[in-house]
Enzyme design. Structure first.
Site, PDB file in Angstrom:
ATOM      1  N   TYR A 109      77.337 -68.908  -1.853  1.00  0.00           N
ATOM      2  CA  TYR A 109      77.847 -67.825  -3.012  1.00  0.00           C
ATOM      3  C   TYR A 109      77.917 -66.761  -2.960  1.00  0.00           C
ATOM      4  O   TYR A 109      77.724 -65.896  -2.376  1.00  0.00           O
ATOM      5  CB  TYR A 109      76.296 -68.232  -3.476  1.00  0.00           C
ATOM      6  CG  TYR A 109      76.602 -67.648  -5.505  1.00  0.00           C
ATOM      7  CD1 TYR A 109      77.025 -68.541  -6.686  1.00  0.00           C
ATOM      8  CD2 TYR A 109      75.947 -66.049  -5.689  1.00  0.00           C
ATOM      9  CE1 TYR A 109      76.973 -68.134  -7.935  1.00  0.00           C
ATOM     10  CE2 TYR A 109      76.855 -65.900  -7.086  1.00  0.00           C
ATOM     11  CZ  TYR A 109      76.951 -66.069  -8.521  1.00  0.00           C
ATOM     12  OH  TYR A 109      77.104 -65.772  -8.782  1.00  0.00           O
ATOM     13  N   GLU A 197      83.307 -65.204  -9.614  1.00  0.00           N
ATOM     14  CA  GLU A 197      82.095 -65.920  -9.139  1.00  0.00           C
ATOM     15  C   GLU A 197      82.936 -67.099  -8.200  1.00  0.00           C
ATOM     16  O   GLU A 197      83.431 -67.554  -8.615  1.00  0.00           O
ATOM     17  CB  GLU A 197      81.034 -66.374 -10.375  1.00  0.00           C
ATOM     18  CG  GLU A 197      80.262 -67.120  -9.864  1.00  0.00           C
ATOM     19  CD  GLU A 197      79.374 -67.781 -10.805  1.00  0.00           C
ATOM     20  OE1 GLU A 197      77.891 -67.212 -10.845  1.00  0.00           O
ATOM     21  OE2 GLU A 197      79.734 -68.820 -11.261  1.00  0.00           O
TER      22      GLU A 197
END
Length: 266
Positions: A109, A197
């Site tokens: 991530y 993101e």
């Protein structure tokens, strides 16, 4: 302002971040043609809506033939996709993104966002790619690596390497990931973003590092500087009341219930 995944990947390619090949489609016939043109043995059919958690709502499916991509697209277009981020009302799917598949070895991530408490930018990464980062932050915060970037100092290659090594990456994968971390920060600042993101950022079996999904939010107050970004706006994804209010430069946010709040900031 939010944009779709396929638009976010266009911006990633502009700054030099490699992405998988994909085609935007608005009909099953286009999906069939797209899968054939992309080649390969596996394709991913992705609903394009402004919401995360698409897998849980059935908005991301694997196709094992061009005909399969056609059928999945036919079922997906027009469906009301309900995810943890859409609420019970869901969102109607108007288009899908057909993307080539890849052999995934590992998922991580990555995100860039403002830390208003210290007036700096946080560049975060975690070995818990593909998971809900909020749950990871609450239950396993040790899995999240972070570097703080002061606006007056800017980013350096060191920041990217620190994150990559903190995740336990080595060799070509570490070098590629560290470059991408730096590029994500530069995208964040260049386009006046509120959030960048990537979840997941995958490492393939041949050690390529590729953003499999990307979410970008922009600071609406800075959009006057980015005509190309303003043109990416999709009003079908926005509440009609908020769209109407934006025509008069009003900051209107629709909430549940029957009590309204009218405020004026200094």
């Amino acid at each position: 302002m939010n944009i779709h995944e396929y638009q976010a990947k266009e911006l990633l390619r502009k700054i030099g971040v490699p992405t998988l090949k994909g085609v935007l489609c608005t009909s099953p016939e286009e999906a069939l043609s797209a899968a054939k043109s992309l080649g390969g043995k596996v394709w991913v059919v992705k609903a394009q809506v402004h919401a995360g958690g698409r897998v849980k709502g059935g908005g991301i499916k694997i196709a094992k033939s061009p005909e399969d991509a056609h059928d999945l697209t036919q079922k997906m277009l027009g469906m009301r996709l309900v995810t943890p981020q859409t609420g019970a009302e869901g969102k109607i799917v108007h288009k899908v993104y057909i993307e080539e598949g890849c052999d995934i070895e590992r998922e991580i991530y990555a995100a860039v966002l403002m830390d208003s408490r210290i007036s700096a930018v946080d560049l975060k990464a975690s070995t818990a790619g593909g998971m809900d980062i909020e749950e990871v932050a609450e239950n396993e915060p040790h899995l999240i690596q972070k570097v703080v970037i002061r606006p007056g100092q800017g980013i350096s290659d060191f920041h990217g390497r620190k994150l990559a090594y903190g995740l336990g990456l080595t060799g070509d994968a570490a070098a590629a990931a560290s470059r991408i971390f730096v590029q994500l920060y530069r995208l964040y600042t260049e386009y006046d973003c509120a959030l960048v993101e990537v979840n997941p950022l995958v490492i393939t079996k041949d050690q390529r590092v590729i953003p499999l999904d990307c979410k970008i939010n922009f600071d609406s107050n800075a959009l006057y500087r980015h005509k190309d970004i303003r043109e990416m706006r999709d009003i079908l994804e926005e509440d009609p009341g908020e769209v109407e209010a934006s025509k008069f430069d009003l900051a209107y946010i629709k909430l549940d219930g029957n009590i309204g709040c009218l405020v004026n900031g200094a």
